[in-house]
Design a protein around this motif. Structure first.
Motif, PDB file in Angstrom:
ATOM      1  N   GLY A 241       0.808  -1.220   0.000  1.00 33.55           N
ATOM      2  CA  GLY A 241       0.000   0.000   0.000  1.00 33.55           C
ATOM      3  C   GLY A 241       0.833   1.258   0.000  1.00 33.55           C
ATOM      4  O   GLY A 241       0.484   2.243  -0.671  1.00 33.55           O
ATOM      5  N   LEU A 244       1.929   1.840  -3.521  1.00 34.25           N
ATOM      6  CA  LEU A 244       0.847   2.365  -4.349  1.00 34.25           C
ATOM      7  C   LEU A 244       0.639   3.859  -4.098  1.00 34.25           C
ATOM      8  O   LEU A 244       0.347   4.619  -5.035  1.00 34.25           O
ATOM      9  CB  LEU A 244      -0.459   1.618  -4.074  1.00 34.25           C
ATOM     10  N   ALA A 245       0.788   4.283  -2.852  1.00 31.42           N
ATOM     11  CA  ALA A 245       0.650   5.709  -2.553  1.00 31.42           C
ATOM     12  C   ALA A 245       1.700   6.529  -3.294  1.00 31.42           C
ATOM     13  O   ALA A 245       1.410   7.622  -3.805  1.00 31.42           O
ATOM     14  CB  ALA A 245       0.758   5.933  -1.046  1.00 31.42           C
ATOM     15  N   TYR A 277      -2.646   1.896   1.689  1.00 30.44           N
ATOM     16  CA  TYR A 277      -2.589   2.896   0.617  1.00 30.44           C
ATOM     17  C   TYR A 277      -3.194   4.216   1.089  1.00 30.44           C
ATOM     18  O   TYR A 277      -2.589   5.290   0.929  1.00 30.44           O
ATOM     19  CB  TYR A 277      -3.334   2.346  -0.602  1.00 30.44           C
TER      20      TYR A 277
END
Length: 317
Positions: A241, A244-245, A277
């Motif tokens: 996550g 993804l950020a 995320y």
């Protein structure tokens, strides 16, 4: 454009499939993966010939794990095959008599999901594949973005931890060392060794020792609430996550599509990835948040995507 053939090069088998313009696989042919680079070229040609029987084929798309040039013809470097500046397009064309394009396998899978799977209806998506390693693909404005030299979207080798764990690529701290199937097994072994009383179910699925833990054991144990197995998934999701950020800051997609073997676990892995995320997304409380969704095509995505990319115009033009 007619029918094309997609080729998926796996560690144990090479699969070729005839694919129509709607993404349907009409026939397949599989052959064992040889141990030599030249043997693999011959096996690709054999798989293509087996699949094309009875079909009028207009082109072939090959998904190769490695760095592929922008002209979709040469594999600069492959980590698991001794290919160095390998003219794969030229060799397979000579053996099959068909037009060939070569794509990175993660790019091919991303395109397959975008066109025919979870990405339908989106213009801007980022795909990541959580498997043994970590790969990905970039689709922005309905186009696959390969970069100037053709080797974009090697997300697994973004350095997340300076001077971190040694990666098979030779660098340190790469994202795939913290968010991948290998990482998940490492987390579980470390935690089971430190607190075996919290891993009774997990250990019982293997040989009773932390060293005997395999990925399938972690999945089975987590679904039954084993604390170490559940915590290992949470650790993997924390890193996935966070990555993804960072990608959201770069690309601002409408959706992240998560594929690869770990995505088969569904919400067991996706729910904590979404939470991580949102936790690490800059300005996450005041900005639109991209969807994080599971891939739909499974292990067919690469074959279908490679076949469809064989219909796409030369990206250099």
């Amino acid at each position: 454009m007619g029918l094309t053939i997609g080729v998926d090069i796996g560690g144990t088998k090479i699969a070729a499939g005839v694919v129509d313009e709607e993404g349907n696989i009409l026939s397949t042919h599989k052959v064992p993966t040889p141990g030599t680079p030249e043997g693999i070229v011959d096996a690709i040609a054999s798989a293509v010939e087996g699949a094309r029987a009875g079909h009028d084929i207009v082109g072939v798309g090959i998904g190769a794990a490695g760095y592929v040039n922008r002209q979709r013809s040469t594999v600069y470097f492959a980590p698991n095959i001794d290919w160095r500046n390998e003219p794969l397009k030229e060799k397979v064309e000579a053996r099959t008599g068909l037009p060939v394009v070569v794509e990175n396998d993660a790019n091919a899978a991303a395109w397959g999901e975008y066109k025919f799977g979870a990405g339908k209806g989106h213009r801007n998506v980022i795909c990541i594949t959580l498997g043994t390693g970590l790969g990905g693909g970039i689709i922005i404005g309905n186009k696959l973005r390969r970069g100037h030299f053709g080797v974009a979207a090697e997300f697994g080798h973004i350095r997340m931890v300076p001077d971190g764990l040694l990666c098979g690529c030779g660098s340190q701290g790469c994202w795939e060392q913290y968010a991948s199937g290998r990482a998940l097994v490492r987390y579980a072994k470390q935690r089971a060794n430190a607190t075996p009383e919290n891993a009774e179910l997990l250990l019982g699925l293997g040989d009773g020792t932390p060293d005997g833990i395999e990925g399938k054991h972690i999945s089975m144990a987590a679904r039954q609430g084993d604390p170490v197995a559940v915590d290992s998934y949470r650790e993997l999701a924390r890193w996935a996550g966070a990555g993804l950020a960072d990608l959201a800051s770069l690309f601002d997609p409408s959706a992240f599509i998560v594929g690869g073997g770990l995505s088969d676990e569904g919400e067991l892995v996706l729910d904590p990835i979404r939470k991580s995320y949102k936790r690490w997304l800059v300005g996450g409380n005041w900005r639109p948040v991209a969807d994080v969704i599971a891939a739909q095509l499974g292990n067919k995505a690469g074959l279908v995507g490679a076949a469809d990319l064989a219909r796409e115009p030369d990206p250099i033009m």
